[in-house]
Write a protein that holds these residues in place. Sequence first.
Motif, short mmCIF file in Angstrom:
data_model
loop_
_atom_site.label_atom_id
_atom_site.label_comp_id
_atom_site.label_asym_id
_atom_site.label_seq_id
_atom_site.Cartn_x
_atom_site.Cartn_y
_atom_site.Cartn_z
N UNK A 193 0.79 -1.23 0.00
CA UNK A 193 0.00 0.00 0.00
C UNK A 193 0.81 1.27 0.00
N UNK A 194 2.13 1.17 0.17
CA UNK A 194 2.96 2.37 0.14
C UNK A 194 3.08 2.88 -1.30
N UNK A 195 3.42 4.15 -1.43
CA UNK A 195 3.54 4.81 -2.74
C UNK A 195 4.97 5.29 -2.92
N UNK A 196 5.54 4.99 -4.08
CA UNK A 196 6.88 5.47 -4.43
C UNK A 196 6.78 6.35 -5.67
N UNK A 197 7.38 7.52 -5.60
CA UNK A 197 7.44 8.43 -6.75
C UNK A 197 8.91 8.73 -7.02
N UNK A 198 9.36 8.43 -8.24
CA UNK A 198 10.74 8.67 -8.64
C UNK A 198 10.75 9.89 -9.55
N UNK A 199 11.58 10.87 -9.21
CA UNK A 199 11.59 12.17 -9.88
C UNK A 199 13.00 12.48 -10.36
N UNK A 200 13.10 12.96 -11.61
CA UNK A 200 14.38 13.37 -12.18
C UNK A 200 14.30 14.81 -12.65
N UNK A 201 15.24 15.64 -12.23
CA UNK A 201 15.35 17.00 -12.73
C UNK A 201 16.24 16.97 -13.96
N UNK A 202 15.64 17.14 -15.14
CA UNK A 202 16.42 17.08 -16.38
C UNK A 202 17.33 18.29 -16.55
N UNK A 203 17.03 19.39 -15.87
CA UNK A 203 17.77 20.62 -16.07
C UNK A 203 19.08 20.62 -15.28
N UNK A 204 20.06 21.38 -15.76
CA UNK A 204 21.32 21.52 -15.03
C UNK A 204 21.17 22.43 -13.81
N UNK A 205 20.13 23.23 -13.79
CA UNK A 205 19.87 24.13 -12.66
C UNK A 205 18.84 23.51 -11.73
N UNK A 206 18.80 23.93 -10.47
CA UNK A 206 17.77 23.43 -9.55
C UNK A 206 16.38 23.73 -10.07
N UNK A 207 15.44 22.84 -9.79
CA UNK A 207 14.06 23.03 -10.19
C UNK A 207 13.14 22.72 -9.01
N UNK A 208 12.16 23.60 -8.79
CA UNK A 208 11.17 23.38 -7.75
C UNK A 208 9.91 22.80 -8.36
N UNK A 209 9.20 22.01 -7.58
CA UNK A 209 7.98 21.37 -8.04
C UNK A 209 7.15 21.02 -6.81
N UNK A 210 5.95 20.55 -7.05
CA UNK A 210 5.08 20.08 -5.97
C UNK A 210 4.59 18.69 -6.30
N UNK A 211 4.20 17.97 -5.27
CA UNK A 211 3.57 16.66 -5.43
C UNK A 211 2.24 16.70 -4.69
N UNK A 212 1.16 16.31 -5.38
CA UNK A 212 -0.17 16.28 -4.78
C UNK A 212 -0.71 14.86 -4.84
N UNK A 213 -1.22 14.39 -3.71
CA UNK A 213 -1.91 13.10 -3.65
C UNK A 213 -3.15 13.30 -2.80
N UNK A 214 -4.31 12.88 -3.32
CA UNK A 214 -5.54 13.26 -2.66
C UNK A 214 -5.68 14.77 -2.73
N UNK A 215 -5.94 15.40 -1.60
CA UNK A 215 -5.99 16.86 -1.54
C UNK A 215 -4.83 17.42 -0.73
N UNK A 216 -3.76 16.64 -0.62
CA UNK A 216 -2.58 17.06 0.15
C UNK A 216 -1.41 17.30 -0.79
#
Length: 604
Positions: free
Chosen positions: A427-450
């Motif tokens: 039941x656990x969730x794994x999300x694997x994320x890769x930043x393709x850019x050479x610079x830092x990138x910010x993002x968000x992750x939403x699951x349900x309403x969180x």
Amino acid sequence: MWVTTPDRTELLTERPSVTFGAKPSDQPTIVVDSRRTYQPIDGFGASLTDSAAAALQKLAPNVRDDTMRRLFDPITGIGVSFLRQPIGSSDFTAASEHYTYDDMPAGQTDFPLHNFDISHDRLAPLPLLREAKRLNPELKIMGTPWSPPAWMKTTGSLVGGRLKDDTSVYDAYARYLVEFVRAYAASDVPIDFLSVQNEPQNRAPDAYPGTDMPVAQQVRVIEALGPKLRRASPGTRILAYDHNWATHPDDIATTPPGSPPETDYPYEVLRSPAAKWIDGTAFHCYYGDPSAQSALHTEFPDKGIWFTECSGSSSLGEPPEKVFRDTLAWHSRNVILGATRNWARSAVNWNIALDHTGGPHNGGCATCTGLITVRSDGTVTPGAEYYTIGHMAKFVRPGARRIASTSFGTTGWNGQIMDVAFRNPDGSTAVIVHNENDDPRSFAVTSGDQTFEYSLPGGALATFLWPPSKALENKLEYIPLTAATATGMPAHAPAATAIDDDASTRWTTEQPQQPGQYIDIDLGRPQIFRRLTLDSGGDLGDYARHCDVYVSDNGADWHPLAGGAGAGQLTVIDVRLAQARYLRIATTASAGNWWSLAEIALYR
């Protein structure tokens, strides 16, 4: 969460946990939807080739034991869960002469297979395979031959040539493969998957075993093999093809005169009578791109996809830091994320271990790299592939299922955030994320309403893992828009890209926002919905500053449904239960940014 960075300052390093919260984000947002499920997962790993076994066996016993734990133990190591084993010799063998399990003097045959013998493997790699199974009981093993015995071939050689077009040869080769499965099972190494020829269109192998196996011959082999294998080992599944995403130009160029190049090889095999014995298709990475897997899945949705080979490589004199950085980036995009987002049930590299020279090998690749390198001083160094596989294998267990997640990056590189998500058997969730850019990138992750926000260093690969939680479950059901069509004004970009369930594509105005710009969607039939989301993708600021939503039953008479100001890349519009066939989303404010829509989604 765990992170690997291209400069190696962090190597599958656990960082402090992050916390979900109710506050929405103005960043590009990965929406994870566990209610939308895709393919099951069998595992991630590499090949414990004869060369890999030789490299590992040279280690001091305590170092070898520690290395095996680092590779296969799911707790203290990365939990490699899939191995693809050569049946006989490949280019990566420590032997001075290539071999199969039933070699005969020139001019002699052995149709009864009296001389079949896996003694070569009893010293290596079988002991290591048994240890790997002990360390990770969930480990799956696939067998693949690089060549049938030479006496079965037109050339009498393991290097090149075809099977003799003879019913007795097809039958003997099928029995040979079954004997391999039986012999390995008797050695406590059961074979879960079997393909009948590695790279069947590679007609000119460089001094290592290989076989030109046209579609018609692969079909004949599988038709002979299927019933025999089902009786002998009903749990072993047959995989077809086992070659590149697309036919390599060199393979087309070496097609014998008068023969077709068979650029649709896996399609032809799956359309043949042999298909009833085949569970799916295996792919390699050396030409084409992972989208070929999805194209095949679309035509044969009841057949699985497995990704079974990709090697990193290093050019002579290339700095180790560049090899690491380039391999981390390419394998993250194409193998770890690209293959699995395109239906692969496995992601498998080539050699699990090589020595410091990139060997031993007998012909073939002189620049290949392994998950680990055994140094001349008896130490072991993990390479980029150890970490790319580790970010999957350690956290995504066999039996997991891929679930929906918004991804903005592409396998060909567009500098955005790319990801894939899985629901584990626990039941656990794994999300694997890769930043393709050479610079830092910010993002968000939403699951349900969180939601949580994060920033990844340039080029980094990360895994986020969270336990089962009702608060993180999606309460609304996604409505597929596969039958929908769209038009936009201005009509610069294809509006269909806003409803294609692919956030790496987008519809955009290609000019600053102003009132009166709109996109119309024909849902194909009336749909009942209670939520509409507008995702402006990875280009920050391209969200509508204010927009109105209209509905229509006929595409001509429009009625207002909702409206409001946008506050970031993902705009969520909740409405009272509504029903409509047509939607119009129109801007009502001006801004210097373009208006882009990477994905429009409806929920009920």
